[in-house]
Design an enzyme around this catalytic site. Structure first.
Site, short mmCIF file in Angstrom:
data_model
loop_
_atom_site.label_atom_id
_atom_site.label_comp_id
_atom_site.label_asym_id
_atom_site.label_seq_id
_atom_site.Cartn_x
_atom_site.Cartn_y
_atom_site.Cartn_z
N HIS A 128 0.76 -1.33 -0.04
CA HIS A 128 0.00 0.08 -0.03
C HIS A 128 0.99 1.39 -0.07
O HIS A 128 0.57 2.21 -0.69
CB HIS A 128 -1.00 0.10 1.17
CG HIS A 128 -1.83 -1.13 1.53
ND1 HIS A 128 -1.92 -1.74 2.43
CD2 HIS A 128 -2.74 -1.67 0.53
CE1 HIS A 128 -2.75 -2.68 2.40
NE2 HIS A 128 -3.38 -2.48 1.11
N LYS A 175 -17.45 -7.23 8.38
CA LYS A 175 -16.23 -7.69 8.34
C LYS A 175 -15.50 -7.69 9.82
O LYS A 175 -15.77 -6.85 10.47
CB LYS A 175 -15.35 -6.57 7.46
CG LYS A 175 -14.93 -7.37 6.15
CD LYS A 175 -13.92 -6.64 5.26
CE LYS A 175 -13.44 -7.09 4.21
NZ LYS A 175 -12.39 -6.55 3.38
N ARG A 219 -2.06 -6.64 -8.14
CA ARG A 219 -0.59 -7.62 -7.92
C ARG A 219 -0.81 -8.80 -8.92
O ARG A 219 0.42 -9.25 -9.12
CB ARG A 219 -0.93 -8.14 -6.59
CG ARG A 219 -0.38 -7.18 -5.45
CD ARG A 219 -0.97 -7.77 -4.16
NE ARG A 219 -2.50 -7.51 -4.11
CZ ARG A 219 -3.23 -7.72 -2.92
NH1 ARG A 219 -2.62 -7.98 -1.70
NH2 ARG A 219 -4.45 -7.65 -2.98
N SER A 229 -2.24 -8.03 3.35
CA SER A 229 -2.60 -7.43 4.53
C SER A 229 -2.72 -8.91 5.18
O SER A 229 -2.61 -9.07 6.71
CB SER A 229 -3.74 -6.82 4.98
OG SER A 229 -3.41 -5.59 4.25
P1 ADP Z 1 -9.54 -4.16 -0.03
O1 ADP Z 1 -10.13 -4.63 1.30
O2 ADP Z 1 -10.25 -3.35 -0.87
O3 ADP Z 1 -8.99 -5.46 -0.79
P2 ADP Z 1 -6.99 -3.80 0.65
O4 ADP Z 1 -6.61 -2.99 2.11
O5 ADP Z 1 -6.38 -5.18 0.78
O6 ADP Z 1 -8.50 -3.50 0.49
O7 ADP Z 1 -6.22 -3.21 -0.68
C1 ADP Z 1 -6.46 -1.90 -0.93
C2 ADP Z 1 -5.78 -1.62 -2.27
O8 ADP Z 1 -4.35 -1.88 -2.18
C3 ADP Z 1 -6.23 -2.80 -3.57
O9 ADP Z 1 -6.27 -2.02 -4.66
C4 ADP Z 1 -5.16 -3.78 -3.55
O10 ADP Z 1 -5.12 -4.09 -4.80
C5 ADP Z 1 -4.02 -2.81 -3.15
N1 ADP Z 1 -2.86 -3.43 -2.67
C6 ADP Z 1 -2.74 -4.38 -1.64
N2 ADP Z 1 -1.67 -4.86 -1.36
C7 ADP Z 1 -0.73 -4.57 -2.44
C8 ADP Z 1 0.41 -4.81 -2.94
N3 ADP Z 1 1.35 -5.62 -2.29
N4 ADP Z 1 1.08 -4.12 -4.25
C9 ADP Z 1 0.13 -3.48 -4.78
N5 ADP Z 1 -1.14 -3.03 -4.58
C10 ADP Z 1 -1.57 -3.69 -3.30
#
Ligand code: ADP
Length: 151
Positions: free
Chosen positions: A17, A41, A90, A127
């Protein structure tokens, strides 16, 4: 003013992120990191903790703001005057998921979704993996900004 919303759960923020936000501020005047509130959630970190981790990671960076929101992402974008949604990609699974959401959002609004491809160094970070490492007392620190610390 080019304002982009970067929506997500950020449970917790990872270096993946972090990388997307850092690169986002080179493209936009402002990146609003928006933590979505979903009552159904279960989260590892409270909303306050997740917000504080992100704020601390971007302390002194005036182009990054952190907010929380409920409801449809496009409605929230309209409310705060963001014309873009920023998302990271990703892998093919992310692509398929994001494609459907971006198309739905385009049918509901004129907001453009802008995708940044993950950096090779952070492409494997999620995450959910970080939470698993934390639950099992592993070294999670390499995958998150320094602001993410477990009490
Ligand atoms: P959600 O619950 O919407 O999936 P996340 O917090 O998991 O939320 O992710 C938010 C955004 O960050 C999404 O667009 C996700 O694809 C992106 N993201 C998460 N991890 C990575 C990573 N390692 N590299 C690039 N983008 C990421």
């Amino acid at each position: 003013m080019r304002r982009a919303l970067f929506p997500g759960s950020f449970d917790p923020i990872t270096l993946g992120h972090f990388d997307i936000i850092k690169r986002g501020i080179t493209l936009f005047d402002e990146v609003i990191v928006a933590i979505g509130i979903n009552a159904d959630k279960k989260y590892m970190f409270s909303l306050e903790e997740r917000k504080a981790f992100i704020e601390k990671a971007f302390e002194g960076e005036s182009k990054v703001k952190v907010v929380t929101y409920e409801g449809l992402t496009v409605d929230f974008c309209q409310k705060i005057g963001a014309n873009f949604i920023l998302r990271g990609l990703r892998n093919p699974a992310d692509f398929e998921f994001e494609k459907a959401i971006a198309h739905a959002n385009r049918h509901m609004s004129t907001i453009e979704t802008v995708f940044l491809l993950t950096s090779s160094k952070t492409s494997f970070i999620a995450s959910s993996i970080v939470r698993d490492i934390i639950r099992n007392n592993g070294n999670y620190k390499k995958f998150v900004p320094d602001s993410v610390r477990i009490k």
